[in-house]
Write an enzyme that holds these catalytic residues in place. Structure first.
Site, PDB file in Angstrom:
ATOM      1  N   CYS A   4       0.859  -1.198   0.000  1.00 45.09           N
ATOM      2  CA  CYS A   4       0.000   0.000   0.000  1.00 45.09           C
ATOM      3  C   CYS A   4       0.892   1.244   0.000  1.00 45.09           C
ATOM      4  O   CYS A   4       1.738   1.417   0.890  1.00 45.09           O
ATOM      5  CB  CYS A   4      -0.908  -0.007   1.226  1.00 45.09           C
ATOM      6  SG  CYS A   4      -1.762   1.557   1.479  1.00 45.09           S
ATOM      7  N   CYS A   7       0.657   3.336   3.206  1.00 47.27           N
ATOM      8  CA  CYS A   7       1.373   2.684   4.321  1.00 47.27           C
ATOM      9  C   CYS A   7       2.870   2.914   4.180  1.00 47.27           C
ATOM     10  O   CYS A   7       3.561   3.167   5.171  1.00 47.27           O
ATOM     11  CB  CYS A   7       1.085   1.185   4.340  1.00 47.27           C
ATOM     12  SG  CYS A   7      -0.497   0.730   5.056  1.00 47.27           S
ATOM     13  N   HIS A  46      -3.418   0.881   8.527  1.00 49.81           N
ATOM     14  CA  HIS A  46      -4.089   0.651   7.246  1.00 49.81           C
ATOM     15  C   HIS A  46      -5.574   0.382   7.455  1.00 49.81           C
ATOM     16  O   HIS A  46      -5.966  -0.619   8.044  1.00 49.81           O
ATOM     17  CB  HIS A  46      -3.463  -0.528   6.496  1.00 49.81           C
ATOM     18  CG  HIS A  46      -4.099  -0.747   5.153  1.00 49.81           C
ATOM     19  ND1 HIS A  46      -3.707  -0.057   4.025  1.00 49.81           N
ATOM     20  CD2 HIS A  46      -5.134  -1.521   4.770  1.00 49.81           C
ATOM     21  CE1 HIS A  46      -4.469  -0.413   3.010  1.00 49.81           C
ATOM     22  NE2 HIS A  46      -5.349  -1.314   3.430  1.00 49.81           N
ATOM     23  N   GLY A  93     -14.887   7.856  -6.314  1.00 51.90           N
ATOM     24  CA  GLY A  93     -13.663   8.395  -6.892  1.00 51.90           C
ATOM     25  C   GLY A  93     -12.409   8.059  -6.116  1.00 51.90           C
ATOM     26  O   GLY A  93     -11.372   8.700  -6.293  1.00 51.90           O
ATOM     27  N   THR A  95      -9.085   6.325  -5.415  1.00 58.96           N
ATOM     28  CA  THR A  95      -8.078   5.642  -6.247  1.00 58.96           C
ATOM     29  C   THR A  95      -6.986   4.979  -5.417  1.00 58.96           C
ATOM     30  O   THR A  95      -6.296   4.097  -5.916  1.00 58.96           O
ATOM     31  CB  THR A  95      -7.426   6.613  -7.245  1.00 58.96           C
ATOM     32  OG1 THR A  95      -6.793   7.675  -6.527  1.00 58.96           O
ATOM     33  CG2 THR A  95      -8.463   7.205  -8.196  1.00 58.96           C
ATOM     34  N   HIS A  98      -6.380   3.321   0.900  1.00 61.80           N
ATOM     35  CA  HIS A  98      -5.986   3.560   2.296  1.00 61.80           C
ATOM     36  C   HIS A  98      -6.690   4.865   2.657  1.00 61.80           C
ATOM     37  O   HIS A  98      -6.453   5.895   2.006  1.00 61.80           O
ATOM     38  CB  HIS A  98      -4.457   3.674   2.398  1.00 61.80           C
ATOM     39  CG  HIS A  98      -3.930   3.907   3.787  1.00 61.80           C
ATOM     40  ND1 HIS A  98      -2.886   3.163   4.320  1.00 61.80           N
ATOM     41  CD2 HIS A  98      -4.263   4.819   4.738  1.00 61.80           C
ATOM     42  CE1 HIS A  98      -2.621   3.607   5.549  1.00 61.80           C
ATOM     43  NE2 HIS A  98      -3.448   4.618   5.824  1.00 61.80           N
ATOM     44  N   HIS A 100      -8.065   8.269   3.428  1.00 63.19           N
ATOM     45  CA  HIS A 100      -7.379   9.569   3.452  1.00 63.19           C
ATOM     46  C   HIS A 100      -8.384  10.699   3.369  1.00 63.19           C
ATOM     47  O   HIS A 100      -9.392  10.604   2.694  1.00 63.19           O
ATOM     48  CB  HIS A 100      -6.350   9.683   2.325  1.00 63.19           C
ATOM     49  CG  HIS A 100      -6.863   9.312   0.965  1.00 63.19           C
ATOM     50  ND1 HIS A 100      -7.041   8.007   0.568  1.00 63.19           N
ATOM     51  CD2 HIS A 100      -7.263  10.074  -0.074  1.00 63.19           C
ATOM     52  CE1 HIS A 100      -7.514   7.981  -0.665  1.00 63.19           C
ATOM     53  NE2 HIS A 100      -7.676   9.212  -1.087  1.00 63.19           N
ATOM     54  N   HIS A 102      -8.766  14.495   2.177  1.00 62.46           N
ATOM     55  CA  HIS A 102      -8.178  15.589   1.398  1.00 62.46           C
ATOM     56  C   HIS A 102      -8.504  16.907   2.116  1.00 62.46           C
ATOM     57  O   HIS A 102      -9.685  17.180   2.388  1.00 62.46           O
ATOM     58  CB  HIS A 102      -8.796  15.678   0.004  1.00 62.46           C
ATOM     59  CG  HIS A 102      -8.559  14.502  -0.888  1.00 62.46           C
ATOM     60  ND1 HIS A 102      -7.618  14.518  -1.903  1.00 62.46           N
ATOM     61  CD2 HIS A 102      -9.156  13.289  -0.948  1.00 62.46           C
ATOM     62  CE1 HIS A 102      -7.657  13.361  -2.546  1.00 62.46           C
ATOM     63  NE2 HIS A 102      -8.580  12.595  -1.995  1.00 62.46           N
TER      64      HIS A 102
HETATM   65  P1  5GP Z   1      -8.342   9.552  -4.076  1.00 61.32           P
HETATM   66  O1  5GP Z   1      -8.576   9.700  -5.546  1.00 61.32           O
HETATM   67  O2  5GP Z   1      -8.113   8.114  -3.706  1.00 61.32           O
HETATM   68  O3  5GP Z   1      -9.361  10.229  -3.236  1.00 61.32           O
HETATM   69  O4  5GP Z   1      -7.013  10.352  -3.767  1.00 61.32           O
HETATM   70  C1  5GP Z   1      -5.740   9.815  -3.900  1.00 61.32           C
HETATM   71  C2  5GP Z   1      -4.801  10.995  -3.929  1.00 61.32           C
HETATM   72  O5  5GP Z   1      -3.505  10.520  -3.676  1.00 61.32           O
HETATM   73  C3  5GP Z   1      -4.769  11.733  -5.264  1.00 61.32           C
HETATM   74  O6  5GP Z   1      -5.115  13.090  -5.048  1.00 61.32           O
HETATM   75  C4  5GP Z   1      -3.329  11.553  -5.727  1.00 61.32           C
HETATM   76  O7  5GP Z   1      -2.828  12.699  -6.373  1.00 61.32           O
HETATM   77  C5  5GP Z   1      -2.595  11.253  -4.446  1.00 61.32           C
HETATM   78  N1  5GP Z   1      -1.453  10.389  -4.576  1.00 61.32           N
HETATM   79  C6  5GP Z   1      -1.388   9.213  -5.246  1.00 61.32           C
HETATM   80  N2  5GP Z   1      -0.178   8.660  -5.119  1.00 61.32           N
HETATM   81  C7  5GP Z   1       0.555   9.521  -4.352  1.00 61.32           C
HETATM   82  C8  5GP Z   1       1.900   9.493  -3.871  1.00 61.32           C
HETATM   83  O8  5GP Z   1       2.681   8.573  -4.121  1.00 61.32           O
HETATM   84  N3  5GP Z   1       2.295  10.541  -3.113  1.00 61.32           N
HETATM   85  C9  5GP Z   1       1.455  11.594  -2.815  1.00 61.32           C
HETATM   86  N4  5GP Z   1       1.961  12.579  -2.074  1.00 61.32           N
HETATM   87  N5  5GP Z   1       0.184  11.644  -3.245  1.00 61.32           N
HETATM   88  C10 5GP Z   1      -0.260  10.618  -4.004  1.00 61.32           C
HETATM   89 ZN    ZN Z   2      -2.232   1.333   3.678  1.00 55.40          ZN
END
Ligand code: 5GP
Ligand code: ZN
Length: 114
Positions: A4, A7, A46, A93, A95, A98, A100, A102
């Protein structure tokens, strides 16, 4: 989980620009910022998504919303406003699997979101 990406960031096995850390939480700048301020706040443990949260996680989630978000919003000078988003599941949405939060700010947000 060893495969992950968040993680691995939490364990500092891969680099990220960390803006906050304590024993249960880490926050770092999004790699692909969608606003002048775009920070991801994650539990170090996680948890795949908001759908996977269990009662034992509620203290960490309350800590994020009640302490970490306002602290970062202050530090990032978001007194004009900001948005906290938790994308969940495929249609939500999400991606990275894990959990998170925003933290987005520094510009006017639109409603409804896309
Ligand atoms: P989701 O689409 O799952 O809500 O948000 C995932 C977020 O993680 C996206 O905004 C993407 O730009 C960010 N992200 C994906 N991989 C990485 C990474 O390796 N490092 C950082 N700092 N952000 C990441
Ligand atoms: Zn994780």
């Amino acid at each position: 989980m060893s495969d992950c990406i968040f993680c691995r960031i939490a364990k500092q096995e891969i680099p990220a620009t960390v803006v906050y850390e304590d024993e249960s939480v880490i926050a770092f700048k999004d790699l692909s910022p969608q606003a002048p301020v775009h920070i991801l706040i994650i539990p170090k443990k996680h948890v795949a998504s908001l759908m996977e949260v269990r009662a034992e996680d509620s203290q960490t989630l309350a800590h994020i919303m009640g302490e970490v978000v306002p602290k970062l919003a202050n530090e990032q000078q978001l007194s004009a406003g900001f948005r906290v988003v938790i994308n969940t599941g495929e249609e939500g949405g999400q991606t990275v699997n894990h959990l998170h939060f925003h933290l987005l700010g520094g510009r006017s947000m639109q409603w409804p979101p896309g």
